[in-house]
Write an enzyme that holds these catalytic residues in place. Structure first.
Site, PDB file in Angstrom:
ATOM      1  N   ASN A   1     -31.796  28.670 -14.931  1.00  0.00           N
ATOM      2  CA  ASN A   1     -30.794  30.160 -15.253  1.00  0.00           C
ATOM      3  C   ASN A   1     -32.615  31.059 -14.519  1.00  0.00           C
ATOM      4  OD1 ASN A   1     -27.966  31.132 -16.644  1.00  0.00           O
ATOM      5  ND2 ASN A   1     -28.762  29.127 -17.550  1.00  0.00           N
TER       6      ASN A   1
ATOM      7  N   HIS B   1     -28.294  30.946 -25.367  1.00  0.00           N
ATOM      8  CA  HIS B   1     -26.857  29.514 -26.111  1.00  0.00           C
ATOM      9  C   HIS B   1     -25.973  28.858 -25.259  1.00  0.00           C
ATOM     10  CE1 HIS B   1     -27.457  26.223 -28.926  1.00  0.00           C
ATOM     11  NE2 HIS B   1     -26.282  26.882 -29.039  1.00  0.00           N
TER      12      HIS B   1
ATOM     13  N   LEU C   1     -39.265  26.241 -30.330  1.00  0.00           N
ATOM     14  CA  LEU C   1     -39.263  26.749 -31.702  1.00  0.00           C
ATOM     15  C   LEU C   1     -40.133  27.829 -31.285  1.00  0.00           C
ATOM     16  CD1 LEU C   1     -38.025  25.959 -35.098  1.00  0.00           C
ATOM     17  CD2 LEU C   1     -36.681  27.532 -33.413  1.00  0.00           C
ATOM     18  N   ILE C   2     -40.133  29.462 -31.057  1.00  0.00           N
ATOM     19  CA  ILE C   2     -41.220  29.971 -30.859  1.00  0.00           C
ATOM     20  C   ILE C   2     -41.600  30.853 -32.143  1.00  0.00           C
ATOM     21  CG2 ILE C   2     -41.372  32.524 -30.146  1.00  0.00           C
ATOM     22  CD1 ILE C   2     -40.368  31.335 -27.673  1.00  0.00           C
TER      23      ILE C   2
ATOM     24  N   GLY D   1     -34.471  24.388 -14.697  1.00  0.00           N
ATOM     25  CA  GLY D   1     -34.302  26.654 -14.087  1.00  0.00           C
ATOM     26  C   GLY D   1     -33.426  26.798 -13.556  1.00  0.00           C
TER      27      GLY D   1
ATOM     28  N   GLU E   1     -22.930  31.852 -17.363  1.00  0.00           N
ATOM     29  CA  GLU E   1     -24.069  31.428 -17.490  1.00  0.00           C
ATOM     30  C   GLU E   1     -24.749  32.129 -16.109  1.00  0.00           C
ATOM     31  OE1 GLU E   1     -25.811  27.804 -20.606  1.00  0.00           O
ATOM     32  OE2 GLU E   1     -26.159  27.919 -18.579  1.00  0.00           O
TER      33      GLU E   1
END
Length: 190
Positions: A16, A106, A89-90, A14, A176
Site C-alpha cells: 500500500n 483496516h 498504537l499512535i 509496504g 485496497e
C-alpha cells in the site's frame, strides 16, 4: 490550499505504501515526503528507497517520545499522516498534533474485526471463521482507541465459503489497491 506533505507509517511489506507513492508521483497537490517504519527490516523501506522517498526507522520507545517524533515530522514539514499496515498504537500526543489529519486503513468492515490483535491475516482468519459472505476495507480517522475512529470510507467484496483465508486476503487487498489512494487524496484535499 497549498501542498499537502504526507508521511506514510508502515510495519511490513509496504504494498500500500508503494501504491500511494506511485499514485501521488507527479501530483501538484500531494507529496509523499517520508516513510516511517517501526521495524528496521520492513520491506516497505526498500520500496521507499527504490522510489526515492526518504525513510526513517522509529522503534516503539522513540515513537512514543514527543521529543523524537515531533521534530522528525516538523523537519519534513509533514501535515498529514497515513497509516498503511502500521501496527503500533499512535500515541495521543501525535493525535493531538494532527487532529483529523491521521487516517488508517483496516482490512475489514469495521466495527467488525477491529481492535487489539486484529491485523493482517488474523482479520481474514476471523472473517473466514465467522462464515461471512462479504468482507472489505475501512479507512478511518485515528483516535487513541484502536480501530474506533470515525469511518471515512468502506468498500466491500463478496466472499464464498469456498474461499481460503488467502483468497479472502487477496480479494480485500484488491480493494485496497484500487480505492485507498483515492480516499487518501480526497481526505487530504478537504
Amino acid at each position: 490550499m497549498g501542498k499537502v506533505n504526507i508521511a506514510i507509517f508502515v510495519s511490513g511489506s509496504g504494498s500500500n505504501c508503494e501504491n500511494l507513492i506511485r499514485y501521488f508521483e507527479g501530483s501538484e497537490r500531494i507529496v509523499t515526503k517520508l516513510v516511517v517504519s517501526n521495524k528496521p527490516d520492513a520491506y516497505a523501506l526498500v520500496r521507499a528507497e527504490k522510489l526515492g522517498v526518504p525513510s526513517v526507522v522509529v522503534p516503539k520507545p522513540e515513537l512514543n517520545n514527543p521529543d523524537v517524533m515531533l521534530p522528525i515530522l516538523q523537519k519534513n514539514d509533514i501535515n498529514f499522516i497515513v497509516l498503511a499496515g502500521f501496527l503500533p498504537l499512535i500515541p495521543t500526543f501525535l493525535i493531538d498534533a494532527y487532529p483529523r489529519r491521521i487516517i488508517n486503513l483496516h482490512p475489514a468492515l469495521l466495527p467488525k474485526y477491529g481492535g487489539k490483535g486484529m491485523w493482517g491475516h488474523h482479520v481474514h482468519e476471523a472473517v473466514k471463521a465467522a462464515g461471512e459472505t462479504e468482507t472489505g476495507m475501512t479507512v478511518h480517522y485515528v483516535t487513541p482507541v484502536c480501530d474506533s475512529g470515525e469511518i471515512i470510507a468502506q468498500y466491500k467484496c463478496a466472499i464464498s465459503p469456498d474461499d481460503s483465508v488467502d483468497d479472502i486476503a487477496a480479494k480485500e487487498h484488491e480493494l485496497e489497491m484500487e480505492y485507498f489512494p483515492k480516499v487518501v487524496e480526497e481526505v487530504c484535499l478537504k
